[in-house]
Design a protein around this motif. Structure first.
Motif, PDB file in Angstrom:
ATOM      1  N   SER A  94       1.222  51.390 107.089  1.00  0.00           N
ATOM      2  CA  SER A  94      -0.126  51.697 106.596  1.00  0.00           C
ATOM      3  C   SER A  94      -0.253  51.588 105.082  1.00  0.00           C
ATOM      4  N   ALA A  95       0.868  51.661 104.355  1.00  0.00           N
ATOM      5  CA  ALA A  95       0.841  51.793 102.894  1.00  0.00           C
ATOM      6  C   ALA A  95      -0.042  50.775 102.193  1.00  0.00           C
ATOM      7  N   PRO A  96       0.137  49.461 102.443  1.00  0.00           N
ATOM      8  CA  PRO A  96      -0.695  48.512 101.684  1.00  0.00           C
ATOM      9  C   PRO A  96      -2.178  48.654 101.971  1.00  0.00           C
ATOM     10  N   TYR A  97      -2.526  49.079 103.185  1.00  0.00           N
ATOM     11  CA  TYR A  97      -3.937  49.244 103.538  1.00  0.00           C
ATOM     12  C   TYR A  97      -4.502  50.522 102.924  1.00  0.00           C
ATOM     13  N   TYR A  98      -3.692  51.564 102.826  1.00  0.00           N
ATOM     14  CA  TYR A  98      -4.151  52.775 102.149  1.00  0.00           C
ATOM     15  C   TYR A  98      -4.509  52.461 100.698  1.00  0.00           C
ATOM     16  N   ARG A  99      -3.594  51.783 100.015  1.00  0.00           N
ATOM     17  CA  ARG A  99      -3.810  51.520  98.588  1.00  0.00           C
ATOM     18  C   ARG A  99      -4.983  50.570  98.370  1.00  0.00           C
ATOM     19  N   GLU A 100      -5.027  49.510  99.143  1.00  0.00           N
ATOM     20  CA  GLU A 100      -6.127  48.560  99.007  1.00  0.00           C
ATOM     21  C   GLU A 100      -7.451  49.205  99.415  1.00  0.00           C
ATOM     22  N   GLY A 101      -7.423  49.996 100.496  1.00  0.00           N
ATOM     23  CA  GLY A 101      -8.646  50.608 100.990  1.00  0.00           C
ATOM     24  C   GLY A 101      -9.217  51.635 100.039  1.00  0.00           C
ATOM     25  N   VAL A 102      -8.366  52.475  99.460  1.00  0.00           N
ATOM     26  CA  VAL A 102      -8.853  53.484  98.509  1.00  0.00           C
ATOM     27  C   VAL A 102      -9.450  52.806  97.282  1.00  0.00           C
ATOM     28  N   ALA A 103      -8.772  51.797  96.752  1.00  0.00           N
ATOM     29  CA  ALA A 103      -9.299  51.087  95.585  1.00  0.00           C
ATOM     30  C   ALA A 103     -10.650  50.440  95.905  1.00  0.00           C
ATOM     31  N   TYR A 104     -10.757  49.859  97.085  1.00  0.00           N
ATOM     32  CA  TYR A 104     -12.012  49.230  97.475  1.00  0.00           C
ATOM     33  C   TYR A 104     -13.131  50.269  97.601  1.00  0.00           C
ATOM     34  N   ALA A 105     -12.812  51.398  98.235  1.00  0.00           N
ATOM     35  CA  ALA A 105     -13.834  52.443  98.387  1.00  0.00           C
ATOM     36  C   ALA A 105     -14.299  52.962  97.032  1.00  0.00           C
ATOM     37  N   LEU A 106     -13.363  53.166  96.101  1.00  0.00           N
ATOM     38  CA  LEU A 106     -13.745  53.631  94.763  1.00  0.00           C
ATOM     39  C   LEU A 106     -14.716  52.647  94.107  1.00  0.00           C
ATOM     40  N   ASP A 107     -14.411  51.363  94.208  1.00  0.00           N
ATOM     41  CA  ASP A 107     -15.263  50.357  93.572  1.00  0.00           C
ATOM     42  C   ASP A 107     -16.649  50.297  94.194  1.00  0.00           C
ATOM     43  N   ARG A 108     -16.696  50.220  95.531  1.00  0.00           N
ATOM     44  CA  ARG A 108     -17.999  50.058  96.176  1.00  0.00           C
ATOM     45  C   ARG A 108     -18.867  51.316  96.010  1.00  0.00           C
ATOM     46  N   LEU A 109     -18.266  52.473  96.074  1.00  0.00           N
ATOM     47  CA  LEU A 109     -19.050  53.692  95.903  1.00  0.00           C
ATOM     48  C   LEU A 109     -19.542  53.827  94.461  1.00  0.00           C
ATOM     49  N   TYR A 110     -18.714  53.436  93.500  1.00  0.00           N
ATOM     50  CA  TYR A 110     -19.152  53.488  92.098  1.00  0.00           C
ATOM     51  C   TYR A 110     -20.337  52.552  91.878  1.00  0.00           C
ATOM     52  N   GLU A 111     -20.327  51.398  92.543  1.00  0.00           N
ATOM     53  CA  GLU A 111     -21.425  50.439  92.394  1.00  0.00           C
ATOM     54  C   GLU A 111     -22.733  50.979  92.961  1.00  0.00           C
ATOM     55  N   ALA A 112     -22.651  51.957  93.868  1.00  0.00           N
ATOM     56  CA  ALA A 112     -23.880  52.553  94.399  1.00  0.00           C
ATOM     57  C   ALA A 112     -24.668  53.270  93.311  1.00  0.00           C
ATOM     58  N   GLY A 113     -23.969  53.721  92.274  1.00  0.00           N
ATOM     59  CA  GLY A 113     -24.642  54.289  91.108  1.00  0.00           C
ATOM     60  C   GLY A 113     -24.793  55.792  91.108  1.00  0.00           C
ATOM     61  N   ASN A 114     -24.805  56.420  92.283  1.00  0.00           N
ATOM     62  CA  ASN A 114     -25.063  57.864  92.360  1.00  0.00           C
ATOM     63  C   ASN A 114     -23.900  58.620  92.979  1.00  0.00           C
ATOM     64  N   VAL A 115     -22.721  57.995  93.069  1.00  0.00           N
ATOM     65  CA  VAL A 115     -21.580  58.598  93.754  1.00  0.00           C
ATOM     66  C   VAL A 115     -20.533  59.040  92.737  1.00  0.00           C
ATOM     67  N   TYR A 116     -20.025  60.247  92.920  1.00  0.00           N
ATOM     68  CA  TYR A 116     -18.934  60.802  92.124  1.00  0.00           C
ATOM     69  C   TYR A 116     -17.725  60.946  93.055  1.00  0.00           C
ATOM     70  N   SER A 117     -16.725  60.110  92.868  1.00  0.00           N
ATOM     71  CA  SER A 117     -15.590  60.076  93.784  1.00  0.00           C
ATOM     72  C   SER A 117     -14.464  60.990  93.301  1.00  0.00           C
ATOM     73  N   TYR A 118     -13.947  61.801  94.227  1.00  0.00           N
ATOM     74  CA  TYR A 118     -12.805  62.675  93.970  1.00  0.00           C
ATOM     75  C   TYR A 118     -11.702  62.312  94.974  1.00  0.00           C
ATOM     76  N   ILE A 119     -10.574  61.871  94.478  1.00  0.00           N
ATOM     77  CA  ILE A 119      -9.476  61.427  95.335  1.00  0.00           C
ATOM     78  C   ILE A 119      -8.715  62.632  95.869  1.00  0.00           C
ATOM     79  N   ASP A 120      -8.399  62.607  97.154  1.00  0.00           N
ATOM     80  CA  ASP A 120      -7.621  63.693  97.742  1.00  0.00           C
ATOM     81  C   ASP A 120      -6.232  63.751  97.103  1.00  0.00           C
ATOM     82  N   ALA A 121      -5.815  64.952  96.704  1.00  0.00           N
ATOM     83  CA  ALA A 121      -4.551  65.130  95.976  1.00  0.00           C
ATOM     84  C   ALA A 121      -3.645  66.156  96.642  1.00  0.00           C
ATOM     85  N   ALA A 122      -3.708  66.250  97.990  1.00  0.00           N
ATOM     86  CA  ALA A 122      -2.829  67.144  98.746  1.00  0.00           C
ATOM     87  C   ALA A 122      -2.999  68.584  98.278  1.00  0.00           C
ATOM     88  N   HIS A 123      -1.899  69.310  98.153  1.00  0.00           N
ATOM     89  CA  HIS A 123      -1.967  70.709  97.725  1.00  0.00           C
ATOM     90  C   HIS A 123      -0.620  71.108  97.150  1.00  0.00           C
TER      91      HIS A 123
END
Length: 769
Positions: free
Chosen positions: A198-227
């Motif tokens: 899953s590793a390459p898809y996790y990394r590629e997918g998270v980066a893609y989600a960050l980019d597309r959501l930022y382009e929406a203009g009204n999204v503030y993305s917070y990456i999950d950081a475990a605990h």
């Protein structure tokens, strides 16, 4: 490596009204135009209301009808608390059997918005290919394959981003929690085959989600950081910060697309331990050595978020980066909550009797018995200044199961994880303890009445029978035993005895001559910025979660040391000899000559095009995440311990290699390494920079100083002396044009830990920084 150990997910199943409404929803055609959103702010929660999910509220009222009595009143008191909306499957976008879709919630948010007051809409993005690779309870339906990655991008992320970008939603502040569990698994669980795949898809997918959501203009993305109980150990913390930084800098917008990080999602790690600090238990024995903490110095989420933020800023993250903490289930109230530190002289007994976290083991994540609702959603809490807390939030709606406690058929791809079985014990993840999970739990995300009743009964701060939050009006006792542990000409280090409180102390403030000079969550602090050979009056106050402040401790007079050689006002000399070594399409290796100073150089700051990109103590650094065929200008400044900074070096212009296909093949290899003691981790990204697909590859290199490969993931390795040959795993053999695969290894060394060079792939030489 410590394995993580927790799970969750999914928005609540609600009353029958939800099913009827969901069935009536139509899929609305989406546009791809980006909305002109309101001006972005640093903390989206400030000055804003938050969306209340009426379907979760309905489930709470149903639960109150079942519970009855005083507990029902307590339940209804939290029914209008803001909670996140989970997009845990592609079908959740339009709506499914669990409730209505995203558009319904967005339209409901517009109806809740009051005039011009901004409204925060909490959303969870949770559908990566191969999701939940180290557990079964919340596994998803999208496979870890190229086809799964394409589905995730075009049928999930794009659809959500396009909907959020529609003009009518432009004034909403969408706070998105990005893929719980995903990147943390890349830090600790890469020995697990499913995580390797899953590793390459996790990394590629998270980066893609960050980019597309930022382009929406009204999204503030917070990456999950475990605990804290997952990534809190120093090696995990360093690996986590590096993993997050690498994924962010691989995205198009980098840190511009990230508002911050969210910790404790769906978990029950407390904010802090009021009766435990990471200090000596006895001379030479530390509290963190106990069986419960296993040498992990981060006891709570305040500790962990502050450490993570510090590490990220050191890697180049902007100071504005903020943290969210999920407090929906980390209250740990009820009759078993300690009210004072233990008096035992046995370390493990002392910790077990003092800790408010009542789990059998910090690795127990599934429906833990005894947990309670924690702090209500709070904007910009000041309890942990180093964390830059944007808010306490309820990401996991209380009452949703983490996973089923026995085999149950379901059509959501969610398997039976023995960590949810109360009869199961394990040495590796639980230290031989039982899970402590509640029995009778349904599938992850489904309503769990027994759990919700427990969470409300054990809420902390407690909820009064009349439905109001129990006000905490009792101030902590004044700290005692304040003493000096060390002084310099400009600083003083102090320690004191813990204060007591009816609900627990959350921190301390050190006052110098009556003015606040330092804060701490433990019973020690260092005050800096003082003048040499000067008397100061020092006092300490304690505070609790409700903001009550104790009386000041007895005043202590402290005298700083005399200055040696006078105040340091001489700046270091300007760094010289700035040169570029290896240059690739995405990285530049820089080095320079050491500067001189009358008291010594403490470090160097590297600027790219005027922006700080590195702060190092060595005279070299590799700048990564660059764009191929692009020209950059670098300068370096030196600084000393007194804060003096030199002028900038002469600028150096460097152009990265272009993106043309390498003659004879098409490979680009990026390599990075992190070392500790006699060990290190090497990480690779191999990119097919050609117009045709690669089917099979071989990577060879030679270690320069006797390093060895001990454990490799997402590939296979053989080594003969210093020569290493890496071949792909079955799932990483084929690389599409422009695509890439990630793999890495843990190694050991006895000499200098230099990076390997002279890589070759299918006979094509690839330079590496």
């Amino acid at each position: 490596m410590r394995s993580r150990s927790w799970r969750p997910r999914r928005a609540a199943t609600v009353r029958s009204l939800a099913l009827a409404t969901a069935a009536a929803l139509a899929v609305v055609p989406l546009t791809t135009t980006t909305a002109s959103a309101a001006d972005r702010v640093e903390n989206p929660f400030v000055g804003a209301d938050q969306y209340v999910n009426s379907f979760w509220s309905a489930a709470v009222h149903d639960a109150a009808d079942v519970a009855g009595g005083e507990l029902a009143d307590q339940m209804r008191a939290v029914a209008d608390t803001p909670t996140a909306v989970w997009m845990d499957r592609t079908t959740a976008i339009a709506g499914n059997e669990d409730g209505p879709g995203l558009r319904f919630h967005l339209d409901a948010a517009l109806e809740q918005q009051q005039g011009s007051t901004p409204l925060v809409f909490n959303l969870v993005i949770y559908n990566l290919p191969g999701r939940d690779c180290f557990a079964l309870a919340s596994q998803g339906l999208v496979p870890a394959t190229p086809e799964g990655m394409e589905h995730y991008k075009t049928e999930y992320v794009d659809v959500i981003a396009d909907m959020l970008a529609e003009p009518q939603y432009a004034d909403l502040r969408v706070v998105a929690t990005i893929e719980p569990d995903s990147l943390p698994n890349m830090v600790t669980n890469m020995s697990h085959q499913e995580c390797q795949q899953s590793a390459p898809y996790y990394r590629e997918g998270v980066a893609y989600a960050l980019d597309r959501l930022y382009e929406a203009g009204n999204v503030y993305s917070y990456i999950d950081a475990a605990h804290a109980g997952w990534l809190g150990w120093p090696d995990n913390a360093a690996g986590g910060a590096n993993e997050f930084h690498d994924v962010i800098t691989s995205s198009t917008y980098g840190y511009d697309g990230v508002a911050g990080f969210v910790s404790n999602t769906s978990n029950s790690t407390p904010l802090s331990e009021p009766f435990l600090t990471n200090t000596d238990f006895t001379p030479g024995t530390f509290v963190r050595q106990s069986e419960f903490y296993e040498w992990n110095p981060n006891f709570g989420e305040h500790d962990w978020t502050a450490e993570l933020r510090s590490r990220l800023i050191a890697l180049g993250a902007p100071e504005r980066i903020g943290m969210l903490i999920d407090t929906s289930r980390n209250g740990w109230g009820g009759p078993d909550r300690p009210t004072a530190p233990s008096t035992s002289t046995n370390l493990n007994t002392f910790v077990d009797e003092s800790r408010i976290d009542r789990r059998n083991h910090r690795g127990a994540w599934c429906n833990p018995d005894g947990q309670g609702i924690g702090e209500r959603p709070t904007v910009a809490p000041d309890a942990s200044p180093g964390s830059n807390l944007h808010a306490y939030v309820w990401v996991k709606p209380p009452g949703e199961s983490d996973g089923h406690s026995q085999e149950l058929d379901n059509d959501q791809g969610k398997g039976f994880d023995r960590m949810c079985d109360p009869t199961y014990s394990e040495q590796d993840r639980l230290g031989g303890n039982f899970t402590g999970a509640l029995p009778g739990a349904p599938v992850a995300g489904q309503w769990f009445q027994a759990q919700f009743e427990m969470l409300v009964a054990n809420a902390y701060p407690a909820i009064d029978a009349d439905g109001t939050v129990d006000p905490d009006t009792e101030a902590p006792t004044a700290p005692t035993g304040v003493e000096v542990t060390a002084t310099t000409a400009t600083s003083v280090s102090l320690s004191w005895d813990a204060s007591s409180d009816d609900v627990g102390v959350t921190g301390y403030t050190v006052l110098v001559d009556g003015e606040p000079a330092a804060t701490a969550t433990s019973t020690s602090a260092t005050v800096t910025g003082l003048s040499p050979d000067t008397n100061y009056e020092v006092t300490v106050t304690a505070r609790d979660a409700a903001g009550n402040v104790s009386a000041a401790s007895a005043a202590l007079t402290v005298t700083t040391d005399e200055a040696t050689g006078g105040e340091d006002t001489e700046a270091p000399t300007v760094p010289t000899g700035l040169t570029a070594g290896a240059v690739t399409q995405s990285s530049v290796a820089l080095s320079w000559s050491a500067s001189s100073d009358d008291t010594g150089v403490a470090g160097y700051r590297v600027h790219r095009d005027g922006d700080l990109v590195a702060d190092v103590t060595a005279t070299s650094v590799t700048d990564t995440g660059l764009t191929a065929g692009t020209t950059y200008s670098y300068t370096v400044t030196a600084y000393d311990a007194a804060g003096n900074s030199s002028a900038a070096s002469a600028p150096l212009t460097v152009t990265t290699e272009d993106g043309d296909v390498t003659p004879g093949g098409g490979c680009v290899v990026d390599y990075s390494a992190n070392s500790w003691g006699n060990g290190f981790t090497g990480s690779f990204v191999l990119t097919n920079d050609s117009d045709t697909a690669v089917d099979g590859w071989e990577l060879t290199f030679t270690f320069a100083d006797g390093q060895t490969v001990d454990q490799i993931w997402s590939a296979s390795a053989s080594q003969a002396g210093p020569a290493v040959t890496i071949t792909p795993a079955a799932w990483s053999s084929t690389i599409a044009p422009g695509g890439s695969v990630s793999f890495g290894f843990n190694g050991s060394h006895s000499g200098i830990n230099t990076a390997p060079d002279d890589f070759a792939l299918d006979g094509v030489t690839c330079d590496i920084a």
